[in-house]
Design a protein around this motif. Structure first.
Motif, PDB file in Angstrom:
ATOM      1  N   SER A   1       8.901  64.446  38.534  1.00  0.00           N
ATOM      2  CA  SER A   1       7.853  65.147  39.287  1.00  0.00           C
ATOM      3  C   SER A   1       7.948  66.655  39.091  1.00  0.00           C
ATOM      4  O   SER A   1       6.936  67.352  38.975  1.00  0.00           O
ATOM      5  CB  SER A   1       7.953  64.798  40.780  1.00  0.00           C
ATOM      6  N   GLU A   2       9.183  67.186  39.042  1.00  0.00           N
ATOM      7  CA  GLU A   2       9.353  68.621  38.865  1.00  0.00           C
ATOM      8  C   GLU A   2       8.953  69.062  37.459  1.00  0.00           C
ATOM      9  O   GLU A   2       8.467  70.184  37.264  1.00  0.00           O
ATOM     10  CB  GLU A   2      10.788  69.022  39.188  1.00  0.00           C
ATOM     11  N   LEU A   3       9.128  68.188  36.468  1.00  0.00           N
ATOM     12  CA  LEU A   3       8.658  68.496  35.117  1.00  0.00           C
ATOM     13  C   LEU A   3       7.129  68.561  35.092  1.00  0.00           C
ATOM     14  O   LEU A   3       6.546  69.458  34.470  1.00  0.00           O
ATOM     15  CB  LEU A   3       9.161  67.443  34.130  1.00  0.00           C
ATOM     16  N   GLN A   4       6.484  67.617  35.776  1.00  0.00           N
ATOM     17  CA  GLN A   4       5.022  67.650  35.862  1.00  0.00           C
ATOM     18  C   GLN A   4       4.542  68.945  36.517  1.00  0.00           C
ATOM     19  O   GLN A   4       3.571  69.566  36.061  1.00  0.00           O
ATOM     20  CB  GLN A   4       4.515  66.447  36.658  1.00  0.00           C
ATOM     21  N   ARG A   5       5.230  69.365  37.568  1.00  0.00           N
ATOM     22  CA  ARG A   5       4.855  70.604  38.254  1.00  0.00           C
ATOM     23  C   ARG A   5       5.064  71.818  37.349  1.00  0.00           C
ATOM     24  O   ARG A   5       4.244  72.744  37.330  1.00  0.00           O
ATOM     25  CB  ARG A   5       5.663  70.755  39.540  1.00  0.00           C
ATOM     26  N   LEU A   6       6.150  71.807  36.573  1.00  0.00           N
ATOM     27  CA  LEU A   6       6.417  72.920  35.668  1.00  0.00           C
ATOM     28  C   LEU A   6       5.326  73.023  34.608  1.00  0.00           C
ATOM     29  O   LEU A   6       4.844  74.128  34.302  1.00  0.00           O
ATOM     30  CB  LEU A   6       7.779  72.735  35.005  1.00  0.00           C
ATOM     31  N   LEU A   7       4.934  71.893  34.030  1.00  0.00           N
ATOM     32  CA  LEU A   7       3.874  71.908  33.018  1.00  0.00           C
ATOM     33  C   LEU A   7       2.567  72.430  33.618  1.00  0.00           C
ATOM     34  O   LEU A   7       1.805  73.138  32.949  1.00  0.00           O
ATOM     35  CB  LEU A   7       3.680  70.500  32.447  1.00  0.00           C
ATOM     36  N   PHE A   8       2.317  72.091  34.884  1.00  0.00           N
ATOM     37  CA  PHE A   8       1.140  72.601  35.587  1.00  0.00           C
ATOM     38  C   PHE A   8       1.205  74.119  35.709  1.00  0.00           C
ATOM     39  O   PHE A   8       0.229  74.832  35.451  1.00  0.00           O
ATOM     40  CB  PHE A   8       1.054  71.937  36.967  1.00  0.00           C
ATOM     41  N   LYS A   9       2.368  74.634  36.076  1.00  0.00           N
ATOM     42  CA  LYS A   9       2.523  76.077  36.276  1.00  0.00           C
ATOM     43  C   LYS A   9       2.468  76.857  34.961  1.00  0.00           C
ATOM     44  O   LYS A   9       2.118  78.040  34.946  1.00  0.00           O
ATOM     45  CB  LYS A   9       3.844  76.366  37.001  1.00  0.00           C
TER      46      LYS A   9
ATOM     47  N   LEU B   1       3.037  62.673  40.179  1.00  0.00           N
ATOM     48  CA  LEU B   1       3.806  62.016  41.235  1.00  0.00           C
ATOM     49  C   LEU B   1       3.618  62.700  42.582  1.00  0.00           C
ATOM     50  O   LEU B   1       3.702  62.047  43.632  1.00  0.00           O
ATOM     51  CB  LEU B   1       5.291  61.984  40.851  1.00  0.00           C
ATOM     52  N   PHE B   2       3.343  64.003  42.564  1.00  0.00           N
ATOM     53  CA  PHE B   2       3.113  64.714  43.813  1.00  0.00           C
ATOM     54  C   PHE B   2       1.781  64.327  44.461  1.00  0.00           C
ATOM     55  O   PHE B   2       1.522  64.713  45.605  1.00  0.00           O
ATOM     56  CB  PHE B   2       3.159  66.226  43.581  1.00  0.00           C
ATOM     57  N   TYR B   3       0.962  63.591  43.767  1.00  0.00           N
ATOM     58  CA  TYR B   3      -0.274  63.087  44.364  1.00  0.00           C
ATOM     59  C   TYR B   3       0.032  62.046  45.442  1.00  0.00           C
ATOM     60  O   TYR B   3      -0.715  61.900  46.415  1.00  0.00           O
ATOM     61  CB  TYR B   3      -1.160  62.470  43.280  1.00  0.00           C
ATOM     62  N   TYR B   4       1.137  61.336  45.273  1.00  0.00           N
ATOM     63  CA  TYR B   4       1.469  60.223  46.165  1.00  0.00           C
ATOM     64  C   TYR B   4       2.306  60.643  47.364  1.00  0.00           C
ATOM     65  O   TYR B   4       2.241  59.996  48.421  1.00  0.00           O
ATOM     66  CB  TYR B   4       2.203  59.136  45.374  1.00  0.00           C
ATOM     67  N   ALA B   5       3.094  61.694  47.219  1.00  0.00           N
ATOM     68  CA  ALA B   5       3.884  62.209  48.343  1.00  0.00           C
ATOM     69  C   ALA B   5       4.219  63.673  48.057  1.00  0.00           C
ATOM     70  O   ALA B   5       4.584  64.017  46.928  1.00  0.00           O
ATOM     71  CB  ALA B   5       5.168  61.399  48.538  1.00  0.00           C
ATOM     72  N   ARG B   6       4.114  64.525  49.073  1.00  0.00           N
ATOM     73  CA  ARG B   6       4.257  65.960  48.860  1.00  0.00           C
ATOM     74  C   ARG B   6       5.688  66.367  48.516  1.00  0.00           C
ATOM     75  O   ARG B   6       5.912  67.369  47.857  1.00  0.00           O
ATOM     76  CB  ARG B   6       3.783  66.730  50.102  1.00  0.00           C
TER      77      ARG B   6
ATOM     78  N   ILE C   1      12.204  65.227  46.671  1.00  0.00           N
ATOM     79  CA  ILE C   1      13.292  65.141  47.652  1.00  0.00           C
ATOM     80  C   ILE C   1      13.706  63.690  47.866  1.00  0.00           C
ATOM     81  O   ILE C   1      14.891  63.372  48.004  1.00  0.00           O
ATOM     82  CB  ILE C   1      12.874  65.811  48.972  1.00  0.00           C
ATOM     83  N   THR C   2      12.732  62.789  47.869  1.00  0.00           N
ATOM     84  CA  THR C   2      13.043  61.366  47.960  1.00  0.00           C
ATOM     85  C   THR C   2      13.924  60.940  46.795  1.00  0.00           C
ATOM     86  O   THR C   2      14.898  60.196  46.964  1.00  0.00           O
ATOM     87  CB  THR C   2      11.752  60.535  47.974  1.00  0.00           C
ATOM     88  N   GLY C   3      13.592  61.428  45.599  1.00  0.00           N
ATOM     89  CA  GLY C   3      14.403  61.106  44.434  1.00  0.00           C
ATOM     90  C   GLY C   3      15.817  61.617  44.565  1.00  0.00           C
ATOM     91  O   GLY C   3      16.777  60.926  44.199  1.00  0.00           O
ATOM     92  N   HIS C   4      15.970  62.813  45.105  1.00  0.00           N
ATOM     93  CA  HIS C   4      17.305  63.383  45.331  1.00  0.00           C
ATOM     94  C   HIS C   4      18.124  62.472  46.245  1.00  0.00           C
ATOM     95  O   HIS C   4      19.298  62.179  45.966  1.00  0.00           O
ATOM     96  CB  HIS C   4      17.154  64.776  45.949  1.00  0.00           C
TER      97      HIS C   4
ATOM     98  N   GLN D   1      -4.349  67.135  53.357  1.00  0.00           N
ATOM     99  CA  GLN D   1      -5.381  66.152  53.668  1.00  0.00           C
ATOM    100  C   GLN D   1      -5.481  65.098  52.569  1.00  0.00           C
ATOM    101  O   GLN D   1      -5.652  63.917  52.844  1.00  0.00           O
ATOM    102  CB  GLN D   1      -6.724  66.855  53.850  1.00  0.00           C
ATOM    103  N   GLN D   2      -5.358  65.535  51.316  1.00  0.00           N
ATOM    104  CA  GLN D   2      -5.409  64.593  50.196  1.00  0.00           C
ATOM    105  C   GLN D   2      -4.178  63.694  50.179  1.00  0.00           C
ATOM    106  O   GLN D   2      -4.272  62.494  49.933  1.00  0.00           O
ATOM    107  CB  GLN D   2      -5.479  65.355  48.866  1.00  0.00           C
ATOM    108  N   THR D   3      -2.997  64.303  50.447  1.00  0.00           N
ATOM    109  CA  THR D   3      -1.722  63.587  50.374  1.00  0.00           C
ATOM    110  C   THR D   3      -1.005  63.728  51.713  1.00  0.00           C
ATOM    111  O   THR D   3      -0.181  64.630  51.894  1.00  0.00           O
ATOM    112  CB  THR D   3      -0.858  64.152  49.229  1.00  0.00           C
ATOM    113  N   PRO D   4      -1.307  62.853  52.664  1.00  0.00           N
ATOM    114  CA  PRO D   4      -0.708  62.991  53.997  1.00  0.00           C
ATOM    115  C   PRO D   4       0.761  62.546  54.057  1.00  0.00           C
ATOM    116  O   PRO D   4       1.449  62.857  55.023  1.00  0.00           O
ATOM    117  CB  PRO D   4      -1.577  62.079  54.869  1.00  0.00           C
ATOM    118  N   TYR D   5       1.214  61.831  53.039  1.00  0.00           N
ATOM    119  CA  TYR D   5       2.585  61.314  53.068  1.00  0.00           C
ATOM    120  C   TYR D   5       3.553  62.335  52.489  1.00  0.00           C
ATOM    121  O   TYR D   5       3.286  62.965  51.469  1.00  0.00           O
ATOM    122  CB  TYR D   5       2.669  60.010  52.277  1.00  0.00           C
ATOM    123  N   LYS D   6       4.684  62.487  53.158  1.00  0.00           N
ATOM    124  CA  LYS D   6       5.667  63.471  52.733  1.00  0.00           C
ATOM    125  C   LYS D   6       6.662  62.920  51.721  1.00  0.00           C
ATOM    126  O   LYS D   6       6.931  63.542  50.690  1.00  0.00           O
ATOM    127  CB  LYS D   6       6.432  64.012  53.948  1.00  0.00           C
ATOM    128  N   PHE D   7       7.243  61.767  52.009  1.00  0.00           N
ATOM    129  CA  PHE D   7       8.366  61.292  51.214  1.00  0.00           C
ATOM    130  C   PHE D   7       8.127  59.943  50.528  1.00  0.00           C
ATOM    131  O   PHE D   7       8.529  59.763  49.385  1.00  0.00           O
ATOM    132  CB  PHE D   7       9.620  61.189  52.095  1.00  0.00           C
TER     133      PHE D   7
END
Length: 248
Positions: free
Chosen positions: A151-159, A173-178, A182-185, A237-243
């Motif tokens: 998920s962090e690689l996807q975020r990096l490519l976005f940035k 992956l961040f679409y499914y939980a914000r 952290i869950t992976g950790h 609002q789009q992704t209400p789930y945290k973990f």
């Protein structure tokens, strides 16, 4: 001082720096160190040395059979994902020498050598043959890597895309939980506890869960709300789930 207060000067991805490259190389050494220490039976040697000093005899058993290559494989998975993590953590932001070295040494000694080499020999050791719990541990380790560093690689490519500057990463992956990273950790720590059957690591899982879910996630959420305001509210609002998607 919070994680985000220490990183206020972060302005964008800074990928290849000397601290990050050095940290990645230290992580590369992890499976080799674990394999070597297991083969020389360092865990039992240490336990016997401590027992001699205290005048006691500890119930320990060397790690053998399928467990040496199994623990080496788990260490290799862990090392590989954290080599990637050196470059993707904090959206690819800069990492100082002190923080990078502390993380690398923590991962090498505390989170790999201690569990696999020392804790795994306690309470009479474990069977040389693997069973279903070991396969569950290996599966969780792979899943943890996908959720955290994938998920962090996807975020990096976005940035890295200039057109996304000032935007909130809301896909992958961040679409499914914000805070799916952290869950992976957390799943990685559960994997370690299962693989070694260590009561100490089971207790550590409780401690790390409290930090990850109720401190780090809260700080990150507050930082995101302050930085992105309405954009982050739309993301919530789009992704209400945290973990855990569709659960928590």
């Amino acid at each position: 001082m919070s994680t985000w207060e220490r990183q206020k000067t972060h302005t964008g991805p800074v990928l290849f720096t000397a601290p990050k490259i050095t940290g990645a190389l230290i992580h590369l050494s992890i499976p080799f160190a674990v394999n070597y220490l297991l083969k020389i039976d360092a865990g039992c040697r240490f336990a016997h040395a401590v027992g001699d000093m205290l005048g006691q005899e500890f119930n320990v058993k060397p790690v053998g059979g399928d467990r040496i290559p199994f623990y080496t494989l788990l260490s290799a998975i862990y090392a590989g994902r954290w080599m990637l993590g050196m470059f993707t953590a904090n959206g690819g932001g800069p990492m100082p020498w002190a923080g990078t070295m502390a993380a690398a040494i923590l991962h090498l000694i505390v989170l790999q050598v201690v569990p696999f080499v020392f804790l795994s020999v306690t309470r009479g050791g474990l069977p040389d043959e693997l069973n279903q719990w070991d396969y569950v541990a290996a599966t969780l380790s792979v899943l943890a890597g996908i959720l955290q560093h994938g998920s962090e690689l996807q975020r990096l490519l976005f940035k890295l895309d200039p057109s996304n500057k000032g935007q909130v990463h809301m896909s992958g992956l961040f679409y499914y939980a914000r805070f799916i990273n952290i869950t992976g950790h957390f799943l990685q720590e559960v994997s370690m506890a299962l693989a070694t059957r260590s009561v100490v690591l089971a207790l550590f899982c409780g401690m790390i869960a409290n930090y990850l879910f109720f401190q780090l996630a809260v700080e990150t959420d507050q930082h995101m709300r302050e930085k992105y305001r309405e954009k982050y509210e739309r993301y919530c609002q789009q992704t209400p789930y945290k973990f855990i998607p569709f659960v928590w």
